[in-house]
Every structure is written in C-alpha cells, then in structure tokens.
Design a protein around this motif. Structure first.
Motif, PDB file in Angstrom:
ATOM      1  N   ASN A 132       0.856  -1.201   0.000  1.00  0.00           N
ATOM      2  CA  ASN A 132       0.000   0.000   0.000  1.00  0.00           C
ATOM      3  C   ASN A 132       0.886   1.244   0.000  1.00  0.00           C
ATOM      4  N   PRO A 133       1.604   1.487  -1.103  1.00  0.00           N
ATOM      5  CA  PRO A 133       2.605   2.565  -1.133  1.00  0.00           C
ATOM      6  C   PRO A 133       2.038   3.952  -0.891  1.00  0.00           C
ATOM      7  N   GLU A 134       0.728   4.145  -1.094  1.00  0.00           N
ATOM      8  CA  GLU A 134       0.126   5.457  -0.903  1.00  0.00           C
ATOM      9  C   GLU A 134      -0.577   5.596   0.449  1.00  0.00           C
ATOM     10  N   ALA A 135      -0.402   4.636   1.319  1.00  0.00           N
ATOM     11  CA  ALA A 135      -1.073   4.695   2.620  1.00  0.00           C
ATOM     12  C   ALA A 135      -0.632   5.938   3.389  1.00  0.00           C
ATOM     13  N   PRO A 136      -1.551   6.630   4.049  1.00  0.00           N
ATOM     14  CA  PRO A 136      -1.201   7.855   4.791  1.00  0.00           C
ATOM     15  C   PRO A 136      -0.333   7.539   5.995  1.00  0.00           C
ATOM     16  N   THR A 137       0.517   8.477   6.374  1.00  0.00           N
ATOM     17  CA  THR A 137       1.420   8.284   7.511  1.00  0.00           C
ATOM     18  C   THR A 137       1.263   9.352   8.588  1.00  0.00           C
ATOM     19  N   SER A 138       0.660  10.480   8.257  1.00  0.00           N
ATOM     20  CA  SER A 138       0.573  11.586   9.215  1.00  0.00           C
ATOM     21  C   SER A 138      -0.133  11.168  10.498  1.00  0.00           C
ATOM     22  N   TRP A 139      -1.187  10.371  10.384  1.00  0.00           N
ATOM     23  CA  TRP A 139      -1.985   9.977  11.548  1.00  0.00           C
ATOM     24  C   TRP A 139      -1.147   9.273  12.605  1.00  0.00           C
ATOM     25  N   PHE A 140      -0.139   8.521  12.160  1.00  0.00           N
ATOM     26  CA  PHE A 140       0.674   7.717  13.076  1.00  0.00           C
ATOM     27  C   PHE A 140       1.418   8.607  14.075  1.00  0.00           C
ATOM     28  N   HIS A 141       1.818   9.792  13.638  1.00  0.00           N
ATOM     29  CA  HIS A 141       2.626  10.677  14.478  1.00  0.00           C
ATOM     30  C   HIS A 141       1.774  11.588  15.366  1.00  0.00           C
ATOM     31  N   PHE A 142       0.465  11.539  15.222  1.00  0.00           N
ATOM     32  CA  PHE A 142      -0.425  12.334  16.073  1.00  0.00           C
ATOM     33  C   PHE A 142      -0.178  11.980  17.535  1.00  0.00           C
ATOM     34  N   ASP A 143       0.157  12.974  18.352  1.00  0.00           N
ATOM     35  CA  ASP A 143       0.507  12.695  19.750  1.00  0.00           C
ATOM     36  C   ASP A 143      -0.607  13.004  20.736  1.00  0.00           C
ATOM     37  N   GLY A 144      -1.825  13.216  20.211  1.00  0.00           N
ATOM     38  CA  GLY A 144      -2.965  13.433  21.086  1.00  0.00           C
ATOM     39  C   GLY A 144      -3.763  12.157  21.291  1.00  0.00           C
ATOM     40  N   TYR A 145      -4.964  12.326  21.793  1.00  0.00           N
ATOM     41  CA  TYR A 145      -5.810  11.187  22.155  1.00  0.00           C
ATOM     42  C   TYR A 145      -6.882  10.947  21.095  1.00  0.00           C
ATOM     43  N   TRP A 146      -7.196   9.673  20.870  1.00  0.00           N
ATOM     44  CA  TRP A 146      -8.132   9.274  19.827  1.00  0.00           C
ATOM     45  C   TRP A 146      -9.581   9.278  20.297  1.00  0.00           C
ATOM     46  N   GLY A 147      -9.860   9.918  21.414  1.00  0.00           N
ATOM     47  CA  GLY A 147     -11.222   9.996  21.924  1.00  0.00           C
ATOM     48  C   GLY A 147     -11.377  11.166  22.868  1.00  0.00           C
ATOM     49  N   ASP A 148     -12.588  11.335  23.384  1.00  0.00           N
ATOM     50  CA  ASP A 148     -12.924  12.460  24.257  1.00  0.00           C
ATOM     51  C   ASP A 148     -12.059  12.473  25.513  1.00  0.00           C
ATOM     52  N   ASP A 149     -11.830  13.668  26.034  1.00  0.00           N
ATOM     53  CA  ASP A 149     -11.221  13.819  27.357  1.00  0.00           C
ATOM     54  C   ASP A 149     -12.220  13.306  28.398  1.00  0.00           C
ATOM     55  N   VAL A 150     -11.740  13.020  29.587  1.00  0.00           N
ATOM     56  CA  VAL A 150     -12.633  12.552  30.644  1.00  0.00           C
ATOM     57  C   VAL A 150     -13.729  13.583  30.865  1.00  0.00           C
ATOM     58  N   TYR A 151     -14.982  13.139  30.886  1.00  0.00           N
ATOM     59  CA  TYR A 151     -16.095  14.074  31.044  1.00  0.00           C
ATOM     60  C   TYR A 151     -16.070  14.684  32.447  1.00  0.00           C
ATOM     61  N   PRO A 152     -16.439  15.954  32.579  1.00  0.00           N
ATOM     62  CA  PRO A 152     -16.438  16.593  33.902  1.00  0.00           C
ATOM     63  C   PRO A 152     -17.532  16.016  34.794  1.00  0.00           C
ATOM     64  N   LEU A 153     -17.406  16.252  36.069  1.00  0.00           N
ATOM     65  CA  LEU A 153     -18.399  15.756  37.027  1.00  0.00           C
ATOM     66  C   LEU A 153     -19.752  16.413  36.794  1.00  0.00           C
ATOM     67  N   SER A 154     -19.750  17.588  36.194  1.00  0.00           N
ATOM     68  CA  SER A 154     -21.016  18.278  35.907  1.00  0.00           C
ATOM     69  C   SER A 154     -21.786  17.609  34.780  1.00  0.00           C
ATOM     70  N   ASP A 155     -21.147  16.753  34.001  1.00  0.00           N
ATOM     71  CA  ASP A 155     -21.797  16.060  32.883  1.00  0.00           C
ATOM     72  C   ASP A 155     -22.660  14.924  33.434  1.00  0.00           C
ATOM     73  N   GLU A 156     -23.919  14.901  33.024  1.00  0.00           N
ATOM     74  CA  GLU A 156     -24.845  13.890  33.548  1.00  0.00           C
ATOM     75  C   GLU A 156     -24.465  12.467  33.150  1.00  0.00           C
TER      76      GLU A 156
END
Length: 542
Positions: free
Chosen positions: A469-493
C-alpha cells in the motif's frame, strides 16, 4: 446509659469502617499516588459539579456523581424485542449463564529482548529489505475471534476521524475540522493536549460507533478451527522448548531473542539465514482496497475479511529480530460492570498483539490487555490449520466491550476479587486482519532523531508504507494526542466516579505510543513469558 454508649460506639465503629473502606479501595485498585499536577486536575474536576453535596461526597467519600448513576446499555433498542434487549443486558453485565467454554489449543514450543548494533562494532544485521511485508509475517498473522455478542465492532480509522472535532486542554473546543489520516499529525502544533472529540453524543449510539460494517463472518470451515493436528496426549507438539518456570530457555542455536534493541544485540549474533524466500509479497489473494467509501451495509465474506482494516507496523530490531505489531481499532470501548454499574467507557480503542520473529521464525506473542498484557511462547498459542500446506496460524480472542486480547475463550477476572470484574471471550466471528490492513515499516531510531530536528506537525520519514500500500497515509501515526474524548467533567450527567473509577475515561493514545521500540516482548519492562495457556490463566500483568 451504658447500653446507649455501647450502641453509639458500634455506630461510630461501623461508620469508621465504611469511611476506611471508601478511603482504602481506590488506593488498592490504584496503588500509585497521583502527582501534584494530577491532584490539581482532580480538584478542578470535582469543582466542575454545580451540586455542593455532590462535591463534598466526592471529596470526602469518593462517591462522585451518584445522582447520575443509571443503567448504561450497550445499544439502544430502536424497536428491538424485549428478548433481544434482555440478552444484550446479560452480555453487558458479563452474565455467566450456563454457557460452557471449550478450551482446546495447540501447545508448541517457543523469543524476549532485541537490539541492532554490536557495542563498539559496525555489524547491523537486517531482517529483510524494507518495503515488502515478508511472507512469514502474513503466514503467521493472528486470527481474532471477536465476541459473538459484541456491539462495537472493528472500525476504520479513516471513518472514525470523520466524526471527530478537535478539543485542546488549553484552548478548549477548536471546532470541527476536516480531519483525515493525511493531516492528523498537523494537530501536534496545537496548544496543549489535543483530544479527538466525538461530534455526536455517544450515548445516542450513532451507527459509526457500532461499526456494523466491520463485522467479519465466520470462516467456511469453522467447525474445525482448533488446528491441533500435531499434539501429543499432553497437548504438546513434542518440542521441548524450555523450562516450565515461565521463562524460556535459550534457543537451540544459542541465540537469545527475548531482549533486543538496536544498541545491544542478542548474544552470539548470527546472520539471518535463508530469508530470500520470505521477501516476496504474496500475489494471491490480493489485499483488497481499504481506503475510500464506507459502504452502508454488506458483511464481509466467509474468508474472515472485514471492511475495517487492521494496522500492521513492522519494527526491525536488528540481528534477525523483527517485531510485527498488529493493531486493532474500535470507535468505542464499552467498560465492564461491577455490581451492575459500568466503569471505563471511552471513545476510541486501540488494542494490539505483537509477534516476535527471529530469522523469520516466530518465537513469542504479546497480547494487550487493558493497561498491560501477557506474553506467550509461540508454541503455547492455540493454532488453526491452514490450507495448501501453509503454517498453522495463532488464534486469539477479543473480549466483549473492552476488546482486551486473550489467548483462550472463557471468563477472565482481573484486578478485583471474587470475579467482580471480568472480561468474556468466546468463539464468535473469526477476523483475518491479514486480508485488509494498513501496512508500514517503522524505524524508531530515525524517529528519535527527527523528533529533535523536525518541527511539530511536519512530515516525518520514520514510518514508511509497505509496498502493498505505497500510498497509505502516515501523518496519523505521528499524532501525539488522544483518539477519543477527554474525561467528562463531574457536571456532565453521563459521568460518575466511585472508588476512583470513572464511568467515562479519556480515549487512548495511538500505536506510536505503545512502546514499539521495546526490548522485551511485553509492553512493560516487567515481562514473564509463559509456556502454556494454563500458565497464562494463573498469571497477571498487574
């Protein structure tokens, strides 16, 4: 009078015991004490609740958001019959019922640390020329039994990011951007920690969260999937691979493979032998297209193909050592329940297994499991026979909801006593990730150098697509953040926290942050490689 004092003493003793339990349980579950920054974040999290009594109960008793607690179903009914919903509830509650799990596996023989350059020398033995995925990697790729009652199936990371917006720990919500796998790494230039945050309320259970299109159908010959063709009466294949104390013996050729990295090569380095036959990318069956439109429906065929591609990352450790990491992505992790209360949900879920090869020979396999995992010698793994004389392939199991990886079907208690918290695996749909994957070569030494010289968000060369797959994207691999929501606050139901355990936690980091440069087979420095599935049942990563 004395009677009243005695009753009062009993009452105080009882309340004291309750308070002590509320104080001690979180520390027993998480013995590592929070640092100063974590303590400050926790204060802000508690103060997010508008309810005074909730804040005090959380601060002093560890009971946070108890007014929010409710049944958290894995799926919404959408008109489903009550019988179906009952079954879903049983699955979500890890209901044991009368089901019996058959554990049949092939115990064969058994590799632990890895490195390239000889100290003070020039020798740098290569496993293969970069580009092609070696045949021996695909011939020994895992087959994954997903749970038969699963609600959140394998997802395509390209589809997942379409439903995300960007939030930062400094700037808050940065709005909906056109996120793709080609530009995800550019988010590393954002201020603060970046979270890919769901545009939809996950409790509305949008279709992309379930990823029904990722469901693989069973193999045509699923009535014979044990592959135990070579076992003796004791379940072994006749190979005396090593000791039975959980640590393997040195291989017959005198080399070690269990502790390897590029700076400290295995003992008695020998040049790779006869690797030419493994350099060719197999011509048939061809890997199917994986990037593009996401069909509305249509299950995979009977070969175990899933429309959701896995991710294969090959890491050359030198001296004939190659680690093949198979990553499996799911858009949602449904946490398990304790006393009918669910904990540990999060958006985005990366699980993985790793096969360590020595000169093209599989030696050991690591299976990720929550914050840790277990390692097995290759011959300890259950195998499935293949057609056309191909080698038998390892069979592993994905737990319902959490997708933790295990070596056998059944119940898998962890952390808490009395089986209060457990994963369940069974012989559900069999997934063959070798049929559809993003395949890459990763050089961690180059990445370390580029991390010093290449500005955040710029393209890096440490990850190269395989020739399949010579054209496969590579930028995503170096993403240093999180792949989902931050922990919801206590105020969130939607949020609560009991005994230090949250209903919703932060999404995971990506594959690059799973210690790919590891010397040992395990994800952590503490690493015991067990020589049988029975031994694996008795060991724990925590």
């Amino acid at each position: 009078m004395a009677y009243g004092i005695r009753r009062l003493s009993y009452t105080f003793a009882f309340l004291g015991s309750i308070i002590f339990v509320l104080w001690a349980v979180p520390r027993a579950i998480k013995p590592t004490q929070p640092d100063e920054n974590e303590t400050e974040r926790d204060k802000k999290w508690i103060n997010s609740s508008p309810n005074f009594l909730d804040r005090q109960a959380c601060r002093w008793l560890g009971l946070c958001g108890i007014q929010h607690i409710r049944w958290d179903a894995p799926a919404l009914s959408h008109g489903m019959g009550e019988a179906v919903m009952d079954e879903l509830r049983k699955l979500a509650l890890a209901w044991e019922g009368e089901e019996k799990f058959e554990n049949t596996w092939d115990q064969e023989e058994g590799w632990m640390e890895a490195d390239l350059k000889r100290r003070g020398g020039e020798m740098k033995a290569k496993v293969v020329e970069k580009g092609a995925v070696p045949d021996f990697v695909l011939d020994n790729a895992p087959l994954v039994h997903l749970y038969s009652g699963e609600n959140f199936w394998p997802s395509d990371i390209a589809e997942h990011v379409k439903h995300m917006k960007v939030e930062s720990s400094w700037d808050g919500e940065n709005g909906k951007k056109d996120l793709t796998l080609d530009n995800l790494g550019q988010l590393n230039g954002e201020n603060g920690t970046v979270f890919l945050t769901s545009v939809d309320d996950v409790e509305s259970r949008p279709d992309w969260l379930h990823s029904q299109v990722g469901v693989p159908t069973p193999f045509d010959d699923d009535d014979d999937d044990d592959g135990n063709d070579n076992n003796d009466k004791n379940g072994n294949n006749g190979a005396d691979w090593g000791s039975h104390d959980g640590q393997p013996r040195r291989a017959d050729d005198g080399m070690t493979w269990w502790d390897a990295d590029k700076q400290h090569p295995p003992h008695r380095i020998a040049a790779p032998k006869n690797l030419g036959r493994g350099l060719r990318r197999r011509a048939s069956p061809a890997q199917r297209p994986m990037v593009g439109s996401f069909p509305e429906k249509g299950k995979p065929d009977a070969s175990g193909y899933s429309k959701a591609p896995a991710v294969l990352v090959l890491v050359d450790k030198g001296a004939g050592i190659l680690d093949a990491f198979w990553f499996f992505f799911y858009s949602y992790n449904l946490g398990q329940t304790v006393l009918n209360i669910r904990f540990g949900n999060h958006v985005g879920d990366w699980e993985h297994c790793m096969v360590r090869f020595q000169n093209g020979i599989p030696r050991a396999m690591f299976l990720s499991e929550h914050a840790g995992g277990k390692a097995y010698t290759w011959h300890a793994m259950e195998k499935r026979s293949q057609n056309h004389g191909n080698p038998a392939r390892p069979v592993i199991y994905s737990a319902v909801g959490s997708h933790a990886m295990y070596a056998n079907p059944g119940l898998h208690p962890y952390v808490l006593p009395f089986k209060m918290l457990k994963d369940i695996t069974d012989k559900g749909p069999l997934w063959d990730p070798a049929l559809n994957n993003y395949a890459y070569w990763y050089d961690y030494e180059v990445d370390h150098e580029e991390s010093k010289a290449v500005p955040a968000g710029r393209n890096r060369t440490s990850l190269q697509p395989a020739s399949s797959n010579p054209e496969a994207p590579t930028s995503w691999f170096h993403f240093d953040g999180y792949w989902g929501d931050d922990v919801y606050p206590l105020s969130d139901e939607r949020q609560w926290r009991l005994f230090g355990e949250y209903h919703y936690i932060t999404g995971p980091l990506g594959p690059k942050w799973k210690f790919l440069e590891r010397k040992k087979v395990c994800q952590t420095e503490k690493c015991t490689i067990v020589d049988s599935i029975e031994a694996g049942k008795k060991s724990a990563w925590y």
